[in-house]
Design an enzyme around this catalytic site. Structure first.
Site, PDB file in Angstrom:
ATOM      1  N   ARG A  82       3.958   6.482 -14.905  1.00  0.00           N
ATOM      2  CA  ARG A  82       4.160   5.370 -15.822  1.00  0.00           C
ATOM      3  C   ARG A  82       5.445   5.533 -16.618  1.00  0.00           C
ATOM      4  NH1 ARG A  82       2.311   1.188 -14.107  1.00  0.00           N
ATOM      5  NH2 ARG A  82       3.394   0.443 -15.959  1.00  0.00           N
ATOM      6  N   GLY A 120      16.989  -0.470  -0.102  1.00  0.00           N
ATOM      7  CA  GLY A 120      16.744  -1.350  -1.234  1.00  0.00           C
ATOM      8  C   GLY A 120      17.268  -0.797  -2.548  1.00  0.00           C
ATOM      9  N   GLU A 127      18.535   6.192   0.419  1.00  0.00           N
ATOM     10  CA  GLU A 127      17.666   5.710  -0.657  1.00  0.00           C
ATOM     11  C   GLU A 127      17.528   6.785  -1.735  1.00  0.00           C
ATOM     12  OE1 GLU A 127      16.474   3.675  -2.709  1.00  0.00           O
ATOM     13  OE2 GLU A 127      15.235   2.482  -1.333  1.00  0.00           O
ATOM     14  N   ASP A 138      15.910   9.577  -3.849  1.00  0.00           N
ATOM     15  CA  ASP A 138      14.936  10.620  -3.519  1.00  0.00           C
ATOM     16  C   ASP A 138      13.771  10.503  -4.510  1.00  0.00           C
ATOM     17  OD1 ASP A 138      13.484  12.893  -3.038  1.00  0.00           O
ATOM     18  OD2 ASP A 138      15.193  14.261  -3.092  1.00  0.00           O
ATOM     19  N   ASN A 147       7.016   0.432   4.616  1.00  0.00           N
ATOM     20  CA  ASN A 147       7.269  -0.797   3.859  1.00  0.00           C
ATOM     21  C   ASN A 147       6.010  -1.652   3.835  1.00  0.00           C
ATOM     22  OD1 ASN A 147      10.608  -1.121   5.211  1.00  0.00           O
ATOM     23  ND2 ASN A 147      10.033  -0.392   3.177  1.00  0.00           N
ATOM     24  N   GLY A 177      12.007   6.742   0.289  1.00  0.00           N
ATOM     25  CA  GLY A 177      13.048   7.649  -0.166  1.00  0.00           C
ATOM     26  C   GLY A 177      13.798   8.309   0.964  1.00  0.00           C
ATOM     27  N   HIS A 190      17.839  -2.120   5.562  1.00  0.00           N
ATOM     28  CA  HIS A 190      17.261  -1.885   6.875  1.00  0.00           C
ATOM     29  C   HIS A 190      16.055  -2.788   7.121  1.00  0.00           C
ATOM     30  CE1 HIS A 190      13.793   0.131   5.090  1.00  0.00           C
ATOM     31  NE2 HIS A 190      14.656   0.717   4.268  1.00  0.00           N
TER      32      HIS A 190
END
Length: 212
Positions: free
Chosen positions: A110, A159, A89, A91, A20, A27, A14
């Site tokens: 991390r 993505g 996308e 979640d 972005n 998500g 998209h």
């Protein structure tokens, strides 16, 4: 032998959203496109697809993908799209709406980064769960292509979806699978030994450096 043994699968991301630009995890959040900032990249993609016809069109049901598809298909006689939640996308759970700088010092975050998404974020979805729903969508789309003799398929997604498909078809590393907004991949698939296999792949749209 199947009715169709070769096809092209084009999957694009998209256009640009405010999140972005702010580098926030989106998500499942239904964030719209950032207009008019999203238009130039979508126009470039639209131009790339100008002379291409598709036998089937799919998209994530989230607003940013619906808006992107509407922009790409305006004035064209593409098939009626199938909007599918399986193309959403990943979640990101508790990480949605937050940035790397906000999360980088959290041990759980991390660990999630180090797992390359294989572990699920808090209240979110694992990469394995995402692959399962994507595989179900892909199997259905390919079965339809076989039955209806489709040669070219377009999907507008996210993505993370493209990253997972690249891992499947191109066996690229997790960190190498990302694409920008209004960009994607074209996979040439061939039916061989009872399954669809990728024979080659290319960037969509074609990078400027490749056309100069």
């Amino acid at each position: 032998m199947v009715a169709v043994d070769r096809l092209e699968l084009v999957v694009v991301r998209h256009g640009l959203t405010a999140w972005n630009r702010q580098r926030r995890y989106q998500g499942r959040r239904d964030i719209p496109l950032l207009m008019p900032d999203a238009v130039p990249a979508m126009d470039r993609l639209r131009h790339h697809l100008a002379d291409q016809d598709f036998d089937a069109v799919y998209a994530s049901d989230l607003t940013r993908c619906r808006q992107t598809l509407a922009h790409l298909s305006e004035g064209r006689t593409w098939p009626v799209p199938g909007f599918d939640a399986r193309l959403r996308e990943l979640d990101f759970g508790a990480y949605e709406g937050r940035t790397y700088d906000e999360l980088k010092d959290l041990a759980g975050y991390r660990a999630w980064i180090d797992s390359q998404g294989e572990s699920a974020p808090p209240d979110g979805e694992s990469a394995a769960a995402m692959r399962e729903r994507l595989s179900a969508w892909l199997a259905e789309a390919l079965a339809t292509a076989e039955a209806e003799r489709h040669r070219r398929i377009l999907a507008v997604a996210h993505g993370g979806v493209i990253r997972e498909l690249r891992r499947r078809f191109e066996t690229v590393d997790f960190w190498e699978g990302s694409v920008g907004q209004a960009e994607g991949r074209c996979w040439s698939l061939a039916y061989s030994e009872g399954e669809w296999q990728c024979s080659c792949s290319s960037a969509v749209p074609t990078p400027a450096s490749a056309t100069s």
